[in-house]
Design a protein around this motif. Structure first.
Motif, PDB file in Angstrom:
ATOM      1  N   SER A   1       0.857  -1.178   0.000  1.00  0.00           N
ATOM      2  CA  SER A   1       0.000   0.000   0.000  1.00  0.00           C
ATOM      3  C   SER A   1       0.894   1.229   0.000  1.00  0.00           C
ATOM      4  O   SER A   1       2.042   1.176   0.450  1.00  0.00           O
TER       5      SER A   1
ATOM      6  N   ASP B   1      -2.491  -1.515   4.917  1.00  0.00           N
ATOM      7  CA  ASP B   1      -2.969  -0.237   4.372  1.00  0.00           C
ATOM      8  C   ASP B   1      -2.276   0.904   5.090  1.00  0.00           C
ATOM      9  O   ASP B   1      -1.955   0.802   6.290  1.00  0.00           O
TER      10      ASP B   1
ATOM     11  N   GLU C   1      -2.640   5.323   5.214  1.00  0.00           N
ATOM     12  CA  GLU C   1      -3.436   6.474   4.792  1.00  0.00           C
ATOM     13  C   GLU C   1      -2.878   7.749   5.418  1.00  0.00           C
ATOM     14  O   GLU C   1      -2.466   7.758   6.577  1.00  0.00           O
TER      15      GLU C   1
ATOM     16  N   THR D   1      -8.132   2.218   7.867  1.00  0.00           N
ATOM     17  CA  THR D   1      -6.947   1.404   7.559  1.00  0.00           C
ATOM     18  C   THR D   1      -7.141  -0.040   8.004  1.00  0.00           C
ATOM     19  O   THR D   1      -6.691  -0.970   7.316  1.00  0.00           O
TER      20      THR D   1
ATOM     21  N   GLU E   1      -9.494  -1.650   5.403  1.00  0.00           N
ATOM     22  CA  GLU E   1      -8.778  -1.869   4.139  1.00  0.00           C
ATOM     23  C   GLU E   1      -7.789  -3.025   4.263  1.00  0.00           C
ATOM     24  O   GLU E   1      -7.642  -3.828   3.337  1.00  0.00           O
ATOM     25  N   SER E   2      -7.097  -3.113   5.400  1.00  0.00           N
ATOM     26  CA  SER E   2      -6.131  -4.198   5.573  1.00  0.00           C
ATOM     27  C   SER E   2      -6.833  -5.557   5.572  1.00  0.00           C
ATOM     28  O   SER E   2      -6.313  -6.532   5.021  1.00  0.00           O
TER      29      SER E   2
ATOM     30  N   LYS F   1      -7.928  -6.470   1.996  1.00  0.00           N
ATOM     31  CA  LYS F   1      -6.774  -6.858   1.189  1.00  0.00           C
ATOM     32  C   LYS F   1      -6.212  -8.208   1.621  1.00  0.00           C
ATOM     33  O   LYS F   1      -5.704  -8.966   0.797  1.00  0.00           O
TER      34      LYS F   1
ATOM     35  N   SER G   1      -1.406   3.351   9.752  1.00  0.00           N
ATOM     36  CA  SER G   1      -1.111   2.126   9.015  1.00  0.00           C
ATOM     37  C   SER G   1      -1.561   0.925   9.835  1.00  0.00           C
ATOM     38  O   SER G   1      -1.468   0.934  11.066  1.00  0.00           O
TER      39      SER G   1
END
Length: 200
Positions: A54, A72, A74, A113, A116-117, A120, A166
């Motif tokens: 990322s 992730d 951001e 985050t 998103e992690s 993924k 993160s």
């Protein structure tokens, strides 16, 4: 793709290839990548080498594990919190809005985050609705909750600097205590050196 994004993507690619060579003992020419049905990349014929990348702003982050992993990062910036009502679970929205107003932006990016992690790590992209699972904070730690995913996913947050959030997600709780920070130029130089040695 804009040039800054191209550069970040290149650094991510270099990082993955460098660590793939180191962990598998393969040369650069022996690394072959594919993607799953949902577009998540993987190293072919290497079932114990999983990775995810990322990038945002000044940071490119990479997670490497023996099983599926997601990461992730951001950049924390002003955000319309109405986004939370569209993408977060009801429980997450409740917890977010229960906070003092000056803490909400920070918590929003915690949740973003983490979610998103997870997406993924699972590797199915946005076919998994972001509001179909939740993260809840208790005693400074976040735990994963889902009515549809029986896997006990674990997450860990990493402090890169005060302007970024993160998070990493994996199917085990043996996540690194601290991230390894590398300078991008040093990584690229090391990669070029190793690829050149492989060709001699």
């Amino acid at each position: 793709m804009r040039k800054p994004d191209q550069l970040r993507a290149l650094i991510g690619e270099v990082t993955v290839r460098l660590y793939a060579m180191s962990r598998t003992g393969r040369s650069h020419d022996q690394l072959h990548f594919g993607t799953n049905t949902y577009g998540k990349p993987f190293l072919q014929d290497a079932p114990t080498f999983a990775y995810n990348v990322s990038h945002s702003g000044d940071w490119v982050v990479c997670a490497i594990d023996e099983t599926e992993v997601g990461i992730d990062v951001e950049h924390i910036q002003p955000i319309d919190l109405a986004i939370a009502e569209r993408f977060f679970s009801k429980e997450e929205v409740f917890d977010l809005l229960a906070l003092p107003e000056n803490e909400r932006q920070d918590y929003f990016f915690d949740l973003w985050t983490l979610k998103e992690s997870y997406i993924k790590a699972v590797g199915k992209g946005l076919s998994i609705p972001l509001n179909s699972f939740s993260f809840k904070r208790a005693d400074g730690q976040f735990t994963f909750h889902s009515d549809t995913d029986p896997i006990p996913w674990y997450v860990k947050q990493y402090q890169l600097d005060s302007q970024y959030k993160s998070a990493v997600c994996a199917g085990h709780n043996r996540l690194a205590v601290e991230p390894i920070k590398r300078d991008a130029s040093e990584l690229c130089e090391e990669f070029i050196r190793k690829v050149t040695l492989c060709k001699l």
